[in-house]
Design an enzyme around this catalytic site. Structure first.
Site, mmCIF file in Angstrom:
data_model
loop_
_atom_site.group_PDB
_atom_site.id
_atom_site.type_symbol
_atom_site.label_atom_id
_atom_site.label_comp_id
_atom_site.label_asym_id
_atom_site.label_seq_id
_atom_site.Cartn_x
_atom_site.Cartn_y
_atom_site.Cartn_z
ATOM 1 N N GLU A 12 60.230 -14.889 13.828
ATOM 2 C CA GLU A 12 61.307 -13.977 14.233
ATOM 3 C C GLU A 12 62.528 -14.830 14.600
ATOM 4 O O GLU A 12 63.667 -14.448 14.377
ATOM 5 C CB GLU A 12 60.835 -13.164 15.442
ATOM 6 C CG GLU A 12 61.911 -12.284 16.036
ATOM 7 C CD GLU A 12 61.388 -11.425 17.187
ATOM 8 O OE1 GLU A 12 60.222 -10.958 17.149
ATOM 9 O OE2 GLU A 12 62.152 -11.229 18.150
ATOM 10 N N CYS B 142 59.914 -14.290 21.640
ATOM 11 C CA CYS B 142 58.761 -14.195 20.739
ATOM 12 C C CYS B 142 59.058 -14.991 19.478
ATOM 13 O O CYS B 142 60.097 -14.789 18.850
ATOM 14 C CB CYS B 142 58.483 -12.732 20.382
ATOM 15 S SG CYS B 142 57.698 -11.874 21.734
ATOM 16 N N ARG C 87 63.852 -6.369 13.552
ATOM 17 C CA ARG C 87 64.581 -7.591 13.932
ATOM 18 C C ARG C 87 65.548 -8.071 12.845
ATOM 19 O O ARG C 87 65.747 -9.289 12.673
ATOM 20 C CB ARG C 87 63.614 -8.724 14.301
ATOM 21 C CG ARG C 87 62.715 -8.415 15.441
ATOM 22 C CD ARG C 87 63.423 -8.221 16.783
ATOM 23 N NE ARG C 87 62.500 -7.685 17.751
ATOM 24 C CZ ARG C 87 62.429 -6.376 18.068
ATOM 25 N NH1 ARG C 87 63.250 -5.490 17.525
ATOM 26 N NH2 ARG C 87 61.555 -5.959 18.953
HETATM 27 C C1 LIG Z 1 63.103 -15.505 27.321
HETATM 28 C C2 LIG Z 1 63.528 -14.743 26.082
HETATM 29 C C3 LIG Z 1 63.151 -13.419 25.928
HETATM 30 C C4 LIG Z 1 63.527 -12.704 24.785
HETATM 31 N N1 LIG Z 1 63.137 -11.407 24.673
HETATM 32 C C5 LIG Z 1 63.507 -10.691 23.585
HETATM 33 C C6 LIG Z 1 63.108 -9.315 23.450
HETATM 34 O O1 LIG Z 1 62.473 -8.729 24.316
HETATM 35 N N2 LIG Z 1 63.476 -8.669 22.321
HETATM 36 C C7 LIG Z 1 64.214 -9.261 21.320
HETATM 37 O O2 LIG Z 1 64.526 -8.607 20.319
HETATM 38 N N3 LIG Z 1 64.599 -10.557 21.441
HETATM 39 C C8 LIG Z 1 64.276 -11.276 22.532
HETATM 40 N N4 LIG Z 1 64.647 -12.593 22.640
HETATM 41 C C9 LIG Z 1 65.384 -13.230 21.528
HETATM 42 C C10 LIG Z 1 66.919 -13.185 21.690
HETATM 43 O O3 LIG Z 1 67.279 -13.199 23.062
HETATM 44 C C11 LIG Z 1 67.555 -11.959 21.037
HETATM 45 O O4 LIG Z 1 67.319 -11.948 19.656
HETATM 46 C C12 LIG Z 1 69.058 -11.922 21.313
HETATM 47 O O5 LIG Z 1 69.556 -10.648 21.048
HETATM 48 C C13 LIG Z 1 69.835 -12.977 20.509
HETATM 49 O O6 LIG Z 1 71.181 -12.975 20.980
HETATM 50 P P1 LIG Z 1 72.041 -14.325 20.949
HETATM 51 O O7 LIG Z 1 73.434 -13.975 21.312
HETATM 52 O O8 LIG Z 1 71.417 -15.374 21.783
HETATM 53 O O9 LIG Z 1 71.960 -14.689 19.408
HETATM 54 P P2 LIG Z 1 71.834 -16.150 18.773
HETATM 55 O O10 LIG Z 1 70.495 -16.713 19.093
HETATM 56 O O11 LIG Z 1 73.026 -16.945 19.130
HETATM 57 O O12 LIG Z 1 71.882 -15.782 17.214
HETATM 58 C C14 LIG Z 1 70.826 -15.037 16.631
HETATM 59 C C15 LIG Z 1 71.224 -14.707 15.167
HETATM 60 O O13 LIG Z 1 72.344 -13.823 15.164
HETATM 61 C C16 LIG Z 1 73.462 -14.409 14.499
HETATM 62 N N5 LIG Z 1 74.629 -14.005 15.288
HETATM 63 C C17 LIG Z 1 74.852 -14.177 16.613
HETATM 64 N N6 LIG Z 1 76.022 -13.622 16.958
HETATM 65 C C18 LIG Z 1 76.562 -13.095 15.831
HETATM 66 C C19 LIG Z 1 77.766 -12.383 15.546
HETATM 67 N N7 LIG Z 1 78.660 -12.088 16.468
HETATM 68 N N8 LIG Z 1 77.995 -12.023 14.251
HETATM 69 C C20 LIG Z 1 77.101 -12.296 13.280
HETATM 70 N N9 LIG Z 1 75.951 -12.954 13.493
HETATM 71 C C21 LIG Z 1 75.685 -13.347 14.759
HETATM 72 C C22 LIG Z 1 73.192 -15.903 14.505
HETATM 73 O O14 LIG Z 1 73.828 -16.541 13.410
HETATM 74 C C23 LIG Z 1 71.683 -15.944 14.378
HETATM 75 O O15 LIG Z 1 71.302 -15.740 13.035
HETATM 76 C C24 LIG Z 1 64.302 -13.327 23.780
HETATM 77 C C25 LIG Z 1 64.685 -14.679 23.934
HETATM 78 C C26 LIG Z 1 64.306 -15.374 25.081
HETATM 79 C C27 LIG Z 1 64.745 -16.805 25.238
#
Ligand SMILES: Cc1cc2nc3c(=O)[nH]c(=O)nc-3n(C[C@H](O)[C@H](O)[C@H](O)COP(=O)(O)OP(=O)(O)OC[C@H]3O[C@@H](n4cnc5c(N)ncnc54)[C@H](O)[C@@H]3O)c2cc1C
Length: 320
Positions: free
Chosen positions: A314, A239, A182
């Site tokens: 995480e 998670c 992660r």
């Molecule tokens: C219901 C649910 C289920 C989930 N299941 C999973 C799963 O199965 N596996 C898993 O790994 N995760 C899971 N997640 C967590 C999350 O969805 C993932 O980590 C997802 O990939 C985050 O993407 P985001 O665009 O929402 O990032 P954000 O939450 O917006 O950002 C996450 C991090 O990345 C950074 N970031 C975002 N975009 C960029 C960019 N373009 N450049 C540099 N940094 C950036 C942000 O600053 C932050 O530190 C889940 C979440 C939910 C709500």
């Protein structure tokens, strides 16, 4: 840190209705909590983003980039400086033949991970199904090295293009990326960029020609299992804790510690999956970030006391 009035004026003039001041982050995160960002900007094009990064640097203002906000817990005091949300731009996904039945798919950071999975299935390309059901954007998924039991981003990522805080765009090949559970990091220049991280602009994924119908059948089965196991319709950030390097997964430890369903005000350890902390929002109230953090501490303390294991979040906890 209050925004400099001249910089605020520039933001208003440059971004018009795409900038909001003192904007509550609760509306921009899947946890539905979080205090205000000094400025919240939704750039529409790459040029806007580059200019914003350059101006922020010149003004000594920190910025935080977010995608879908699905892995974030923003503190109640909010985020100082600028929040740059990429969820409404940089969405293009393209493919080109890379020989040996492999295809290089380029997905821009603002594209939904779901859209990338759909693109791969529709074009009969194998490799992305592991990420089915992960909400948020490609940029966030790369940054988090998002994954499931079926695999993670490091299994398919070939290179990334990033916008450095200096305003320079740089390509980083997979052999120069350090992938871990992660998290991803890369070269010294990025690590020492003065506290403001580089922005991922796009990722190139190596996928392989396959049968679209087979991929679709597999996808349906994966999504069905996820829906059954996870509280996908509750407000959460997925998670909450990383699984320990060895031994039992975090959810099982939390359950064994007797914390399934444990509540602090409107923050609750999910009854369906103990590694999810959910925000039980209803029409009159919801949890605060402080409630969620209190519950997080309680879980960490109890698990540590019972099993001598320190659970690490995480979820990215951001804000002042
Ligand atoms: C219901 C649910 C289920 C989930 N299941 C999973 C799963 O199965 N596996 C898993 O790994 N995760 C899971 N997640 C967590 C999350 O969805 C993932 O980590 C997802 O990939 C985050 O993407 P985001 O665009 O929402 O990032 P954000 O939450 O917006 O950002 C996450 C991090 O990345 C950074 N970031 C975002 N975009 C960029 C960019 N373009 N450049 C540099 N940094 C950036 C942000 O600053 C932050 O530190 C889940 C979440 C939910 C709500």
């Amino acid at each position: 840190m209050a925004l400099d009035p001249d910089f605020k004026k520039w933001l208003e003039k440059r971004f018009k209705n795409k900038v909001k001041f003192n904007e509550s982050m609760a509306g921009h995160t899947s946890f539905r909590v979080g205090g205000p960002a000094d400025a919240y900007v939704l750039p529409e094009r790459l040029e806007d983003l580059v200019e914003l990064v350059n101006r922020s640097r010149q003004n000594g203002l920190p910025y935080t980039v977010i995608g879908g906000g699905t892995n974030l817990l923003v503190k109640d005091s909010g985020i100082r400086g600028i929040v740059i949300c990429l969820a409404k731009c940089l969405k293009k996904i393209t493919a080109k033949n890379a020989g040996n039945r492999s295809v290089m798919v380029t997905a821009m950071a603002g594209a939904r991970t779901k859209a990338l999975c759909r693109f791969a299935i529709d074009n009969g390309l194998k490799g992305m199904n592991f990420s089915l059901g992960i909400p948020g954007t490609v940029g966030g998924a790369i940054m988090m090295n998002a994954g499931t039991v079926y695999g993670s981003m490091d299994g398919v990522l070939d290179s990334i293009n990033v916008l450095m805080p200096t305003g320079r765009i740089k390509k980083i090949k997979r052999e120069n990326i350090d992938f871990s559970y992660r998290s991803v990091t890369w070269d010294e220049e990025s690590r020492n960029s003065g506290g403001t991280s580089p922005i991922i602009l796009e990722g190139c994924f190596r996928l392989y020609a396959s049968d679209s119908t087979e991929l679709k059948t597999e996808a349906e089965a994966i999504l069905k299992i996820r829906k059954k196991r996870q509280p996908t319709s509750s407000y959460s950030a997925g998670c909450f804790f990383k699984n320990p390097e060895s031994g039992k997964p975090a959810g099982q430890l939390i359950e064994m510690a007797g914390l399934k369903g444990k509540k602090i005000r409107r923050a609750q350890v999910s009854r369906q999956h103990a590694n999810f902390i959910i925000n039980r929002v209803d029409s009159s109230s919801g949890a605060t970030a402080a409630d969620i953090l209190e519950l997080m501490n309680m879980v960490q303390e109890r698990v540590s006391k019972m099993f001598d294991i320190k659970l690490e979040p995480e979820v990215k906890i951001v804000g002042t």
